[in-house]
Design a protein around this motif. Sequence first.
Motif, PDB file in Angstrom:
ATOM      1  N   PRO A  66       0.802  -1.266   0.237  1.00 17.18           N
ATOM      2  CA  PRO A  66      -0.175   0.523   0.054  1.00 17.18           C
ATOM      3  C   PRO A  66       0.720   1.311   0.196  1.00 17.18           C
ATOM      4  O   PRO A  66       1.638   1.258   0.614  1.00 17.18           O
ATOM      5  CB  PRO A  66      -0.518  -0.045   1.567  1.00 17.18           C
ATOM      6  CG  PRO A  66       0.125  -0.857   2.404  1.00 17.18           C
ATOM      7  CD  PRO A  66       0.505  -1.766   1.619  1.00 17.18           C
ATOM      8  N   ASN A  67       0.442   2.215  -0.558  1.00 17.29           N
ATOM      9  CA  ASN A  67       1.318   3.486  -0.593  1.00 17.29           C
ATOM     10  C   ASN A  67       0.523   4.397   0.269  1.00 17.29           C
ATOM     11  O   ASN A  67       0.113   4.072   1.148  1.00 17.29           O
ATOM     12  CB  ASN A  67       0.856   4.727  -2.456  1.00 17.29           C
ATOM     13  CG  ASN A  67      -0.681   4.814  -1.969  1.00 17.29           C
ATOM     14  OD1 ASN A  67      -1.401   5.249  -1.289  1.00 17.29           O
ATOM     15  ND2 ASN A  67      -0.382   4.987  -3.181  1.00 17.29           N
ATOM     16  N   ASP A  68       0.961   5.222   0.540  1.00 14.10           N
ATOM     17  CA  ASP A  68       0.862   6.517   2.248  1.00 14.10           C
ATOM     18  C   ASP A  68      -0.636   6.356   2.332  1.00 14.10           C
ATOM     19  O   ASP A  68      -0.924   6.519   3.068  1.00 14.10           O
ATOM     20  CB  ASP A  68       1.704   8.034   1.730  1.00 14.10           C
ATOM     21  CG  ASP A  68       2.840   7.781   1.873  1.00 14.10           C
ATOM     22  OD1 ASP A  68       3.420   6.446   2.008  1.00 14.10           O
ATOM     23  OD2 ASP A  68       3.569   8.804   1.195  1.00 14.10           O
ATOM     24  N   ASN A  69      -1.381   6.489   1.005  1.00 12.06           N
ATOM     25  CA  ASN A  69      -2.963   6.631   1.682  1.00 12.06           C
ATOM     26  C   ASN A  69      -3.958   5.201   1.209  1.00 12.06           C
ATOM     27  O   ASN A  69      -5.232   5.524   1.092  1.00 12.06           O
ATOM     28  CB  ASN A  69      -3.153   7.660   0.459  1.00 12.06           C
ATOM     29  CG  ASN A  69      -2.467   9.032   0.247  1.00 12.06           C
ATOM     30  OD1 ASN A  69      -2.535   9.284   1.608  1.00 12.06           O
ATOM     31  ND2 ASN A  69      -1.787   9.456  -0.574  1.00 12.06           N
ATOM     32  N   GLN A  70      -3.148   4.335   1.187  1.00  5.88           N
ATOM     33  CA  GLN A  70      -3.900   3.224   0.613  1.00  5.88           C
ATOM     34  C   GLN A  70      -3.774   2.217   1.902  1.00  5.88           C
ATOM     35  O   GLN A  70      -3.303   1.988   3.093  1.00  5.88           O
ATOM     36  CB  GLN A  70      -3.398   1.699  -0.809  1.00  5.88           C
ATOM     37  CG  GLN A  70      -3.440   3.032  -1.661  1.00  5.88           C
ATOM     38  CD  GLN A  70      -3.020   1.757  -2.359  1.00  5.88           C
ATOM     39  OE1 GLN A  70      -1.741   1.242  -2.410  1.00  5.88           O
ATOM     40  NE2 GLN A  70      -3.102   2.120  -4.038  1.00  5.88           N
ATOM     41  N   GLY A 119      -1.151   3.220   5.148  1.00  2.00           N
ATOM     42  CA  GLY A 119      -0.078   3.800   4.380  1.00  2.00           C
ATOM     43  C   GLY A 119      -0.164   4.860   5.639  1.00  2.00           C
ATOM     44  O   GLY A 119      -0.697   4.438   6.747  1.00  2.00           O
ATOM     45  N   ARG A 120       0.825   5.321   5.492  1.00  2.00           N
ATOM     46  CA  ARG A 120       1.485   6.475   6.848  1.00  2.00           C
ATOM     47  C   ARG A 120       0.435   7.712   6.382  1.00  2.00           C
ATOM     48  O   ARG A 120       0.438   8.969   8.410  1.00  2.00           O
ATOM     49  CB  ARG A 120       2.999   7.434   6.708  1.00  2.00           C
ATOM     50  CG  ARG A 120       2.474   7.621   5.598  1.00  2.00           C
ATOM     51  CD  ARG A 120       4.465   8.453   5.123  1.00  2.00           C
ATOM     52  NE  ARG A 120       4.676   9.142   4.377  1.00  2.00           N
ATOM     53  CZ  ARG A 120       5.837   9.482   4.161  1.00  2.00           C
ATOM     54  NH1 ARG A 120       7.204   9.333   4.698  1.00  2.00           N
ATOM     55  NH2 ARG A 120       6.013  10.285   3.400  1.00  2.00           N
ATOM     56  N   ASN A 121      -0.499   8.275   5.378  1.00  2.61           N
ATOM     57  CA  ASN A 121      -1.698   8.726   5.934  1.00  2.61           C
ATOM     58  C   ASN A 121      -2.968   8.538   6.293  1.00  2.61           C
ATOM     59  O   ASN A 121      -3.507   9.486   6.538  1.00  2.61           O
ATOM     60  CB  ASN A 121      -1.544   9.796   4.787  1.00  2.61           C
ATOM     61  CG  ASN A 121      -0.088  10.445   4.203  1.00  2.61           C
ATOM     62  OD1 ASN A 121       0.235  10.719   4.813  1.00  2.61           O
ATOM     63  ND2 ASN A 121       0.260  10.736   3.029  1.00  2.61           N
ATOM     64  N   SER A 144      -5.412  -3.849  -2.623  1.00  2.00           N
ATOM     65  CA  SER A 144      -4.402  -2.370  -1.966  1.00  2.00           C
ATOM     66  C   SER A 144      -5.332  -1.420  -2.681  1.00  2.00           C
ATOM     67  O   SER A 144      -5.853  -1.972  -3.724  1.00  2.00           O
ATOM     68  CB  SER A 144      -3.554  -2.033  -2.169  1.00  2.00           C
ATOM     69  OG  SER A 144      -3.525  -2.216  -3.692  1.00  2.00           O
TER      70      SER A 144
END
Length: 366
Positions: A66-70, A119-121, A144
């Motif tokens: 997953p990216n930061d928003n996933q 994700g971190r966000n 994801s």
Amino acid sequence: MKWTTCAVGLVLLGLAVWITIAYWTSTNDCDQKAGLPSHPMKVIRYCEYGRPEDVLKLEEIEKPVPNDNQILVKVRAAALNPLDLTMRTPMWIRLMIGRRKPKETRLGVDYAGTVEAVGRNVTQFKPGDEVFGGKIGAYGEYVSAVADRAVMLKPANVTFEQAASVSVAAITALQGLRDKGHIRPGQKVLVNGASGGVGTFAVQIAKSFGAEVTAVTSTRNVELVRSLGADQVIDYTKEDFTKTDQRYDLIYDIVNNHTFSERRKILTPNGICVMVGFGGSGWHDETLGRLGGALNALVRSWFVSQKFVIFLANLNRPDMKVLADLMESGKMTPVIDRTYRLSEVPEALHYLEQGHARGKVVITMD
């Protein structure tokens, strides 16, 4: 005239050349060489058009990160929809999804499962949360998904299989009744095709709005749709609902097997007919005729007081919350017909294509 004919000929020749080049150059990622995945997961893929049993493959690919928003979801169940039969579509539809080969090689949209990573966000979910939603590629062990899109916490009182069946079908019912049909309490609503995936949700959602619901179905499904809350049930094998004296404020038509005039006759003066399907799943002998009939009804309704509308559902988070609340309150309970394992997706799609599913067909992970 001579120059006009030549110009038209050149345009047609150019179009033919463009279509030919586009056809032979259309491809997908199946031809790309990739090594063995470091973190494998099982998915269903198809690289060619054809029958499900011939082209669908159970393969291993790299597990998504997953990216930061996933969020990364370990899928527990996924549900079938008619659009999953795109590998059987005629050539003119392939102009939109890949002429020679499908552009998108993954199948499935509806899923339910457990959040494994965020994700971190992402603040609205955490690992361990049970969720349901919609994302292309649901026929796999992981998906994801963007956290603020079509994903929602699963109510505790429904199973993963039930939650997985909701996204596409229930949102189609909700948006068709509420946004296109402008349903209001006390209205008389008829649902044609009430025992299928969308129809079982449409009956319950219409009742949640306070409507008086008449459901049209076959003999074997009469008791099913009555148990969902339908006030009246019409067995279409014994009675034609367009040949009664009853008038409806809203027709939610999933089958589209009656003419514009037949349906207009049973609508109130300012009634609305929402056309959301063409009977059955996939492409069959009657699909083109029913599509033409729907377009004919749409145009003809521009000149009368009753309205006939066609629409496509839009998966979004606010409506997923509405559906979660309906399930949590007990006003909407998904109906599951059959379940299959991930390795049995071809068999599941074959059953769906027959057009006799009662409620939803669900895939559980092996």
